[in-house]
Design a protein around this motif. Structure first.
Motif, short mmCIF file in Angstrom:
data_model
loop_
_atom_site.label_atom_id
_atom_site.label_comp_id
_atom_site.label_asym_id
_atom_site.label_seq_id
_atom_site.Cartn_x
_atom_site.Cartn_y
_atom_site.Cartn_z
N MET A 1 101.75 84.44 69.54
CA MET A 1 101.74 85.79 70.25
C MET A 1 103.26 86.00 69.92
SD MET A 1 100.22 88.21 71.85
CE MET A 1 98.62 87.27 71.64
N THR A 2 103.36 87.31 69.54
CA THR A 2 104.91 87.85 69.55
C THR A 2 105.56 88.37 70.68
OG1 THR A 2 104.35 88.06 67.09
CG2 THR A 2 106.43 89.46 67.93
N LEU A 3 104.72 89.24 71.39
CA LEU A 3 105.11 90.07 72.34
C LEU A 3 104.22 90.05 73.41
CD1 LEU A 3 107.36 92.24 73.72
CD2 LEU A 3 106.19 93.81 72.48
N SER A 4 104.78 89.95 74.91
CA SER A 4 103.70 90.20 76.02
C SER A 4 104.50 91.34 76.73
CB SER A 4 103.81 88.82 77.07
OG SER A 4 103.19 87.88 76.18
N VAL A 5 103.60 92.62 76.90
CA VAL A 5 104.05 93.47 77.90
C VAL A 5 103.21 93.31 79.18
CG1 VAL A 5 103.91 96.08 78.06
CG2 VAL A 5 103.99 94.89 75.62
N ILE A 6 104.15 93.39 80.12
CA ILE A 6 103.84 93.21 81.56
C ILE A 6 104.16 94.34 82.55
CG2 ILE A 6 103.84 91.93 83.84
CD1 ILE A 6 105.14 89.62 81.88
N VAL A 7 103.30 95.13 83.04
CA VAL A 7 103.16 96.27 83.68
C VAL A 7 102.74 95.90 85.21
CG1 VAL A 7 102.57 98.60 84.21
CG2 VAL A 7 102.69 97.60 81.78
N VAL A 8 103.75 96.26 86.17
CA VAL A 8 103.69 96.13 87.70
C VAL A 8 103.19 97.44 88.01
CG1 VAL A 8 104.59 95.47 90.01
CG2 VAL A 8 105.24 94.26 87.64
N ASN A 9 101.94 97.28 88.78
CA ASN A 9 101.22 98.71 89.30
C ASN A 9 101.13 98.66 90.75
OD1 ASN A 9 99.70 101.09 88.82
ND2 ASN A 9 97.94 99.87 89.83
N HIS A 10 101.34 99.82 91.29
CA HIS A 10 100.95 100.04 92.68
C HIS A 10 100.77 101.35 92.94
CE1 HIS A 10 101.15 99.42 96.92
NE2 HIS A 10 101.65 100.46 97.17
N ASN A 11 99.19 101.92 93.07
CA ASN A 11 98.96 103.20 93.45
C ASN A 11 99.39 103.99 92.29
OD1 ASN A 11 97.45 102.31 95.75
ND2 ASN A 11 99.12 102.73 97.08
N ALA A 12 99.26 103.77 90.91
CA ALA A 12 99.65 104.50 90.09
C ALA A 12 98.73 104.78 88.75
CB ALA A 12 101.06 104.07 89.52
N ALA A 13 97.48 104.77 89.20
CA ALA A 13 96.40 104.83 88.26
C ALA A 13 96.63 106.04 87.15
CB ALA A 13 95.01 105.00 88.76
N ALA A 14 96.92 107.00 87.48
CA ALA A 14 97.19 108.19 86.63
C ALA A 14 98.38 108.14 85.64
CB ALA A 14 97.42 109.33 87.31
N PHE A 15 99.39 107.22 85.90
CA PHE A 15 100.49 106.85 85.13
C PHE A 15 99.97 105.63 84.22
CE2 PHE A 15 102.55 108.86 88.82
CZ PHE A 15 103.04 110.02 87.98
N LEU A 16 99.31 104.71 84.87
CA LEU A 16 99.03 103.46 84.18
C LEU A 16 98.36 103.54 82.79
CD1 LEU A 16 99.16 100.29 84.32
CD2 LEU A 16 97.37 100.40 85.80
N ASN A 17 97.22 104.58 83.17
CA ASN A 17 96.39 104.94 81.94
C ASN A 17 97.40 105.45 80.79
OD1 ASN A 17 93.92 105.26 80.58
ND2 ASN A 17 93.93 107.56 80.97
N ARG A 18 98.05 106.37 80.92
CA ARG A 18 98.81 107.02 79.79
C ARG A 18 99.88 105.78 79.29
NH1 ARG A 18 100.39 112.52 82.83
NH2 ARG A 18 102.05 110.97 83.74
N CYS A 19 100.30 104.88 80.44
CA CYS A 19 101.24 103.84 79.98
C CYS A 19 100.51 103.11 78.75
CB CYS A 19 101.77 103.26 81.24
SG CYS A 19 102.72 101.56 80.82
N LEU A 20 99.46 102.33 79.16
CA LEU A 20 98.68 101.42 78.53
C LEU A 20 98.58 102.33 77.06
CD1 LEU A 20 96.62 99.76 81.12
CD2 LEU A 20 98.70 98.73 80.03
N GLU A 21 97.96 103.45 77.01
CA GLU A 21 97.74 104.15 75.84
C GLU A 21 99.07 104.24 75.00
OE1 GLU A 21 96.23 107.90 76.95
OE2 GLU A 21 94.13 107.23 77.34
N SER A 22 100.06 104.37 75.62
CA SER A 22 101.24 104.63 74.86
C SER A 22 101.61 103.26 74.30
CB SER A 22 102.38 104.97 75.63
OG SER A 22 103.57 104.95 74.94
N ILE A 23 101.59 102.19 74.83
CA ILE A 23 101.76 100.70 74.49
C ILE A 23 100.81 100.35 73.43
CG2 ILE A 23 101.69 98.42 75.15
CD1 ILE A 23 102.70 99.17 78.01
N SER A 24 99.52 100.66 73.70
CA SER A 24 98.68 100.55 72.27
C SER A 24 99.26 101.30 71.04
CB SER A 24 97.35 100.88 73.00
OG SER A 24 96.36 100.72 71.85
N ARG A 25 99.45 102.49 71.15
CA ARG A 25 99.83 103.25 70.00
C ARG A 25 101.31 102.65 69.49
NH1 ARG A 25 98.53 107.57 73.19
NH2 ARG A 25 100.59 107.78 73.55
N ALA A 26 102.01 102.31 70.23
CA ALA A 26 103.43 102.18 69.59
C ALA A 26 103.24 100.44 69.04
CB ALA A 26 104.45 102.06 70.92
#
Length: 84
Positions: A1-26
């Motif tokens: 495994m080359t890269l691990s992306v860790i996201v810490v979330n707290h009540n941010a579902a609207a942003f989390l969805n866009r964040c994970l989409e962006s990570i997946s594309r990038a």
């Protein structure tokens, strides 16, 4: 495994969805894994995110432990040579 992306979330579902989409594309074409550590969110973001991003690991803390503790939990559960 080359890269691990860790996201810490707290009540941010609207942003989390866009964040994970962006990570997946990038990171298309790069050997990577995603990890979300939820700090006791009161919203129900886990089922939505798990459905849309089944490849992303999800860890839920029973209480808000703060950013550093949540990040450390993600570090213990990922295996990338590099961490973001």
């Amino acid at each position: 495994m080359t890269l691990s992306v860790i996201v810490v979330n707290h009540n941010a579902a609207a942003f989390l969805n866009r964040c994970l989409e962006s990570i997946s594309r990038a990171l298309a074409g790069i050997d990577h894994e995603g990890c979300v550590v939820d700090n006791a969110s009161s919203e129900e973001s886990a089922p939505l995110i798990r459905k849309q991003f089944p490849q992303v690991q999800w860890f839920s803390n029973e209480r808000n432990l703060g950013f550093a503790a949540a990040l450390n939990r993600g570090l213990k559960n990922t295996r990338g040579r590099y961490i973001l």
